[in-house]
Design an enzyme around this catalytic site. Structure first.
Site, PDB file in Angstrom:
ATOM      1  N   ILE A 294      28.642  86.730  54.918  1.00 57.44           N
ATOM      2  CA  ILE A 294      28.187  85.505  55.587  1.00 57.44           C
ATOM      3  C   ILE A 294      27.242  85.793  56.748  1.00 57.44           C
ATOM      4  CG2 ILE A 294      30.244  84.175  54.951  1.00 57.44           C
ATOM      5  CD1 ILE A 294      31.216  84.612  57.876  1.00 57.44           C
ATOM      6  N   GLY A 295      27.085  87.053  57.118  1.00 57.78           N
ATOM      7  CA  GLY A 295      26.192  87.354  58.231  1.00 57.78           C
ATOM      8  C   GLY A 295      25.754  88.794  58.254  1.00 57.78           C
ATOM      9  N   GLN A 296      24.540  89.024  58.754  1.00 54.72           N
ATOM     10  CA  GLN A 296      23.988  90.372  58.845  1.00 54.72           C
ATOM     11  C   GLN A 296      23.350  90.534  60.207  1.00 54.72           C
ATOM     12  OE1 GLN A 296      23.688  93.050  56.394  1.00 54.72           O
ATOM     13  NE2 GLN A 296      23.132  94.085  58.290  1.00 54.72           N
ATOM     14  N   GLY A 297      23.703  91.596  60.897  1.00 59.66           N
ATOM     15  CA  GLY A 297      23.096  91.883  62.190  1.00 59.66           C
ATOM     16  C   GLY A 297      22.614  93.310  62.238  1.00 59.66           C
ATOM     17  N   ALA A 298      21.935  93.667  63.334  1.00 55.90           N
ATOM     18  CA  ALA A 298      21.405  95.021  63.465  1.00 55.90           C
ATOM     19  C   ALA A 298      22.515  96.055  63.488  1.00 55.90           C
ATOM     20  CB  ALA A 298      20.572  95.117  64.746  1.00 55.90           C
ATOM     21  N   SER A 299      23.693  95.661  63.942  1.00 60.40           N
ATOM     22  CA  SER A 299      24.776  96.631  64.103  1.00 60.40           C
ATOM     23  C   SER A 299      25.835  96.568  63.018  1.00 60.40           C
ATOM     24  CB  SER A 299      25.460  96.414  65.458  1.00 60.40           C
ATOM     25  OG  SER A 299      24.521  96.504  66.491  1.00 60.40           O
ATOM     26  N   GLY A 300      25.743  95.627  62.114  1.00 57.26           N
ATOM     27  CA  GLY A 300      26.762  95.540  61.080  1.00 57.26           C
ATOM     28  C   GLY A 300      26.699  94.247  60.299  1.00 57.26           C
ATOM     29  N   LYS A 317      34.486  92.221  60.112  1.00 58.44           N
ATOM     30  CA  LYS A 317      33.242  92.772  60.640  1.00 58.44           C
ATOM     31  C   LYS A 317      33.204  94.253  60.333  1.00 58.44           C
ATOM     32  CE  LYS A 317      33.335  89.484  64.361  1.00 58.44           C
ATOM     33  NZ  LYS A 317      33.254  89.275  65.801  1.00 58.44           N
ATOM     34  N   ASP A 407      32.803  84.481  80.271  1.00 61.87           N
ATOM     35  CA  ASP A 407      31.648  83.971  79.516  1.00 61.87           C
ATOM     36  C   ASP A 407      32.032  82.698  78.763  1.00 61.87           C
ATOM     37  OD1 ASP A 407      28.989  83.984  78.787  1.00 61.87           O
ATOM     38  OD2 ASP A 407      29.247  85.360  77.108  1.00 61.87           O
TER      39      ASP A 407
END
Length: 564
Positions: A294-300, A317, A407
């Protein structure tokens, strides 16, 4: 019953916001601080000979290898002396600063600060009213320790339903670029600018929040910029720096923090050893099935999967540890999540080491982030009260366990399709101890930051309460206060204005306004705690959580339609 009757009995669709949340934000170019001058070659060689007397002898090679590596100098402190002329309204060189008698000219305001100030939209009147606040935000904004935070998982999948979840949910592995404001590392780590290029993939279909709404981190300041008055001009008036609540114990705290940071450096092998003691043994592919990316990022990469034993849908993840610049942060976040499980927190379930990858299993909430609901629909007071109650329950739990989240914002609140509300992203959380009951690091996201964080005073759990108040305004107005201001001016306004003004306060009930005032009280001692605010009358008008479901569905539809 006929179809026509069914149609007539359907409730009206939730109101949608007319304004778009897709805003452009132009990045400001910042001049980097100059590197210290390299020593002259002659002196450099002489110094090396004094350290390594037999440096040219081949027989000493083995010994040389055994010697510890001499690192480059670090943690340079460039003290700037600035005065303020109350008549001209200009920042001036400090004529009585420490450089007098050295033959060097006083520096005054640095050129890059002057450029930032010119484009900040902070008026001359505002500068004259509170010059120290101007210097405080300039110091922060231009800090070499400020690093941009690209959340661990940036959504690039075509599945828009996952957008809110991926955008909101991070496990501290941050990518770096350089936008207007930016962030995180760990309070226990030396800050380094991580220069990873963004993935060369097509941008997400849904435009993200402006860059300047991302979370930021800067390390503690031992000696903040001091504002001094020029001595040679009769027309100038002295300006006293704002109190930092500093005393001998505070100074000791800063020194201890630095010492702890240096000691906390871990080798890759130590990190792996620590991870092995945390993670579960076994093959996760035998425990989970129906993996769906469902998701792709630079780190995984993030997948949903089904727990074979329970049938529960989870988020997994998968992070390549070799690509994580701050592996210690991952350990810290896992430990905090593992020890702090609560119905109002997106709970950590399990983790595994699979080859070079760390797999972290978390609860999955299909409703996405509160940001989608806030920006695409209009919430009534009963729905806002329900969200605030759930968030306060999470904060009361964390604060009672000596954890500050640091945060709080709509991006970090995830929703279930049943209307459940859960707090996520513990990448910036801080553990309070008897020895260190206050923090001073600038952490969070500027528009949601409490004034005491912006001015870098010591702070405690009530910074989360201020951020919750700002998030409540977000639920009313669709965005936090000052979002359309230049980020530098926004920081100035947060530091000086106190409780932000609402656009249409007359539309809110008296008990809601009182709740906001309790959250957004400038005096920290008078600001409500999570436990106190859970008893506030405003929460008694909370609607059932199921009332959020139509809003979640409407937000998903609005996002889907806008991407066509």
């Amino acid at each position: 019953m006929s179809d026509s009757v069914d149609i007539e009995e359907k409730p009206p669709a939730p109101p949608l916001r007319m304004n778009s949340n897709n805003r452009d934000s132009s990045a400001l170019n910042h001049c980097s601080k100059p590197l210290p001058m390299a020593p002259e070659e002659k002196n450099k060689k002489a110094r090396l000979r004094s350290i390594f007397p037999g440096g040219g002898d081949k027989t000493n090679k083995k010994k040389e290898k055994e010697r510890p590596e001499i690192s480059l100098p670090s943690d340079f402190e460039h003290t700037i002396h600035v005065g303020f002329d109350a008549v001209t309204g200009e920042f001036t060189p400090d004529l009585c600063g420490s450089q007098m008698g050295t033959g060097k000219l006083p520096e005054g305001i640095p050129e890059q600060w002057a450029r930032l100030l010119q484009t900040s939209n902070i008026t001359k009147l505002e500068q004259k009213k509170n010059p120290q606040a101007v210097l405080d935000v300039l110091k922060f904004y231009d800090s070499k320790e400020t690093v941009n935070n690209q959340k661990y998982m940036s959504f690039t999948s075509g599945d828009k339903s996952a957008h809110g979840y991926i955008a909101a949910h991070s496990l501290n592995a941050k990518t770096a670029s350089e936008p207007p404001l930016a962030p995180p590392v760990s309070e226990e780590e030396d800050e380094e600018e991580e220069e990873e290029e963004d993935d060369n993939e097509p941008p997400p279909v849904i435009a993200p929040r402006p860059e300047h709404t991302k979370s930021i981190y800067t390390r503690s300041v031992i000696e903040p910029v001091a504002l001094t008055a020029p001595a040679k001009e009769a027309s100038t008036s002295p300006v006293t720096p704002q109190p930092e609540n500093s005393n001998s114990s505070t100074s000791t705290l800063y020194r201890n923090t630095d010492r702890q940071r240096k000691k906390s450096k871990m080798t890759d092998e130590e990190i792996l050893e620590k991870l092995r003691s945390i993670v579960s043994v076994g093959d996760p592919k035998k425990k989970y099935t129906r993996f769906e990316k469902i998701g792709q990022g630079a780190s995984g990469t993030v997948y949903t999967a089904i727990d074979i034993a329970t049938g529960q849908e989870v988020a997994i993840k998968q992070m390549n540890l070799q690509q994580q610049p701050k592996k210690e942060l991952i350990i810290n976040e896992i430990l905090v999540m593992r020890e702090n499980k609560n119905p109002n927190i997106v709970n950590y379930l399990d983790s595994y080491l699979v080859g070079d990858e760390l797999w972290v299993v978390m609860e999955y909430l299909a409703g996405g982030s509160l940001t989608d609901v806030v920006t695409e629909t209009c919430m009534d007071e009963g729905q806002i009260a329900a969200v605030c109650r759930e968030c306060l329950q999470a904060l009361d739990f964390l604060h009672s366990n000596q954890v500050i989240h640091r945060d709080i914002k709509s991006d970090n609140i995830l929703l279930g399709m049943d209307g459940s509300v859960k707090l996520t992203d513990f990448g910036f959380c801080a553990q309070i101890t008897p020895e260190q009951s206050k923090r001073s690091t600038m952490v969070g996201t500027p528009y949601w930051m409490a004034p005491e964080v912006v001015t870098r005073k010591a702070y405690g759990p009530k910074v989360d309460i201020w951020s919750l108040g700002i998030m409540a305004i977000e639920m009313v107005e669709g965005e936090p206060p000052y979002l359309n201001e230049n980020p530098l001016r926004a920081l100035y306004l947060i530091a000086t204005n106190g409780t932000p003004e609402l656009q249409n306060p007359e539309r809110l009930s008296a008990i809601f306004r009182d709740f906001l005032n309790r959250c957004l009280e400038m005096d920290v001692d008078r600001r409500g705690s999570a436990k106190e605010l859970l008893q506030h009358p405003f929460l008694k008008i909370a609607k059932p959580l199921s009332s959020l479901t139509p809003l979640i569905i409407a937000a998903k539809e609005a996002i889907k339609n806008s991407s066509r």
